[in-house]
Design an enzyme around this catalytic site. Structure first.
Site, PDB file in Angstrom:
ATOM      1  N   PHE A 150       0.862  -1.188   0.000  1.00 35.30           N
ATOM      2  CA  PHE A 150       0.000   0.000   0.000  1.00 35.30           C
ATOM      3  C   PHE A 150       0.894   1.232   0.000  1.00 35.30           C
ATOM      4  O   PHE A 150       1.733   1.399   0.877  1.00 35.30           O
ATOM      5  CB  PHE A 150      -0.918   0.041   1.220  1.00 35.30           C
ATOM      6  CG  PHE A 150      -1.880   1.199   1.184  1.00 35.30           C
ATOM      7  CD1 PHE A 150      -3.058   1.111   0.466  1.00 35.30           C
ATOM      8  CD2 PHE A 150      -1.580   2.385   1.835  1.00 35.30           C
ATOM      9  CE1 PHE A 150      -3.943   2.182   0.413  1.00 35.30           C
ATOM     10  CE2 PHE A 150      -2.452   3.465   1.782  1.00 35.30           C
ATOM     11  CZ  PHE A 150      -3.636   3.361   1.064  1.00 35.30           C
ATOM     12  N   ASP A 152       9.407   2.748   1.202  1.00 37.26           N
ATOM     13  CA  ASP A 152       8.246   3.451   1.749  1.00 37.26           C
ATOM     14  C   ASP A 152       8.211   3.192   3.252  1.00 37.26           C
ATOM     15  O   ASP A 152       7.839   2.111   3.709  1.00 37.26           O
ATOM     16  CB  ASP A 152       6.982   2.925   1.059  1.00 37.26           C
ATOM     17  CG  ASP A 152       5.702   3.542   1.608  1.00 37.26           C
ATOM     18  OD1 ASP A 152       5.730   4.112   2.712  1.00 37.26           O
ATOM     19  OD2 ASP A 152       4.659   3.414   0.936  1.00 37.26           O
ATOM     20  N   LYS A 156       3.178  10.311   8.386  1.00 31.85           N
ATOM     21  CA  LYS A 156       2.507   9.817   9.588  1.00 31.85           C
ATOM     22  C   LYS A 156       3.136  10.334  10.877  1.00 31.85           C
ATOM     23  O   LYS A 156       2.876  11.437  11.302  1.00 31.85           O
ATOM     24  CB  LYS A 156       2.430   8.293   9.544  1.00 31.85           C
ATOM     25  CG  LYS A 156       1.419   7.761   8.520  1.00 31.85           C
ATOM     26  CD  LYS A 156       1.179   6.291   8.680  1.00 31.85           C
ATOM     27  CE  LYS A 156       0.146   5.758   7.676  1.00 31.85           C
ATOM     28  NZ  LYS A 156      -1.215   6.177   7.963  1.00 31.85           N
TER      29      LYS A 156
END
Length: 393
Positions: A129, A215, A244
């Site tokens: 993702f 990532d 995040k």
């Protein structure tokens, strides 16, 4: 108040929170919940962290935004700090993880074109993702989230996660210019590759002249016990993305580059109106400062939590594995278990279920032993109750 004016992109739970303190959230009735989601790996320092709150408020009172048409000293300070922590060389700031990954994808294409590749291909991993913008969605290795958004962006080829033989076959193709992977697949169910996978990616990218792009949107900022997860494997990528936990709730992302990736972007080749503004960077700098004192204890906390969960769930055949690193933990069940989210909430615990059958735990890194015990005991009881009801149905 009503949700009637909101586009229903989320199946929201029937609770609203008024305030937070540390690992706890308090709803409108004053009930408290241990937050083992952290805003989906965002609030690594918990809620209302004093130093972060003070930095945000102080900067908001002085200067919020000027744009990247001018120098931003606090942005430069944050970039230097992140480079020193990561071993990377330069940083581009964005507003989110998806935007950081968009920057990485553009870097890969520039790298390919400079090598004379007309249609560059980035190798990505199944079950991954990378975001919900059109390009990051196209890079995501999950067919379900892509449904209805075709035609997708070209230039991505998905491989089984951790499969080096499949990787070697793909690398024989001349149009491949980069590999994009997560050190741990968070949305994919807290899936960890073999320990040698990241070093093997690094070696192959070096051998073929490709960009290694990692990532670390979810695994970065201390979540796994090192500032970035790749550091535990001794791997420095060419491109590293994060977001995040970088802002502890303030929206900020970053795309870090090293080596061959440092000379690809120039003035006009990429940009962001809000990315790296004074308010975001002052907040993130305070977050990084605070995280440095917290991260050394994360690995041990994660080990204690996984041990407690394994002990408490050992007698349940439906629980097939407890896995993770640091404080990203997945409890694998042999059946769909989304129902556990509501059951845990009713018991005062906020959890998340991903990939349909994996309880994902992402508690704040500041969680203490008493709170870890509450988390483990409460979740163990909830899963036991779920198992008992499943047997009786």
């Amino acid at each position: 108040m009503s949700e009637q004016f909101l586009i229903p992109t989320y199946a929201r739970q029937p609770v609203a929170f008024e305030r937070g303190e540390g690992v706890w959230l308090y709803d409108q009735a004053g009930e408290r919940y241990l937050d083992a989601v952290s805003g989906i790996a965002v609030c690594n320092l918990g809620h209302a962290h004093p130093a972060v709150t003070r930095a945000l408020a102080d900067q908001a009172g002085r200067l919020v935004h000027t744009s990247n048409l001018y120098r931003i000293p606090v942005q430069e300070a944050l970039a230097e700090r992140l480079c020193r922590l990561s071993g990377m060389e330069k940083v581009f700031f964005s507003n989110s993880g998806a935007e950081a990954n968009e920057a990485a994808i553009k870097l890969a294409r520039l790298h390919g074109h400079r090598r004379g590749v007309d249609k560059p291909v980035v190798l990505v991993m199944e079950n991954s993702f990378h975001g919900r913008t059109l390009a990051t969605l196209s890079a995501t290795g999950n067919a379900k989230v892509k449904e209805g958004f075709e035609p997708l962006v070209e230039g991505f080829r998905a491989l089984p996660y951790g499969d080096l033989e499949a990787l070697d076959r793909a690398l024989a193709e001349p149009d491949v210019v980069a590999v994009l992977a997560e050190p741990i697949q968070g949305e994919g169910g807290v899936r960890l590759p073999e320990d040698g996978f990241l070093p093997a990616l690094r070696e192959r990218c070096d051998r073929h002249g490709l960009l290694l792009m990692l990532d670390e949107i979810q695994t970065g900022n201390g979540r796994t016990g090192t500032y970035f997860a790749c550091q535990a494997q001794g791997v420095t990528p060419d491109v590293l993305t994060t977001a995040k936990g970088l802002g502890n709730g303030f929206p900020i992302g970053a795309c870090l580059v090293a080596g061959a990736a440092t000379e690809l972007f120039g003035p006009g080749s990429h940009g962001s109106t809000f990315g790296g503004n004074p308010l975001g960077c002052a907040t993130a700098l305070a977050v990084v400062d605070a995280l440095e004192a917290v991260i050394p204890d994360v690995a041990a906390k994660g080990e204690r939590l996984r041990a407690a969960l394994r002990e408490g769930l050992a007698d349940l055949p439906m629980v097939t594995e407890v896995r993770g690193r640091g404080l990203i933990i997945g409890i694998q069940l042999d059946r769909p278990c989304v129902e556990l989210v509501g059951r845990a909430r009713e018991a005062g615990l906020l959890i998340n279920v991903t990939a349909g059958s994996v309880v994902r735990l992402l508690p704040p890194l500041i969680i203490d032993d008493q709170e870890l015990r509450f988390l483990a005991d409460t979740l163990t009881r909830v899963i036991h109750d779920f198992a008992r009801d499943q047997e009786g149905s």
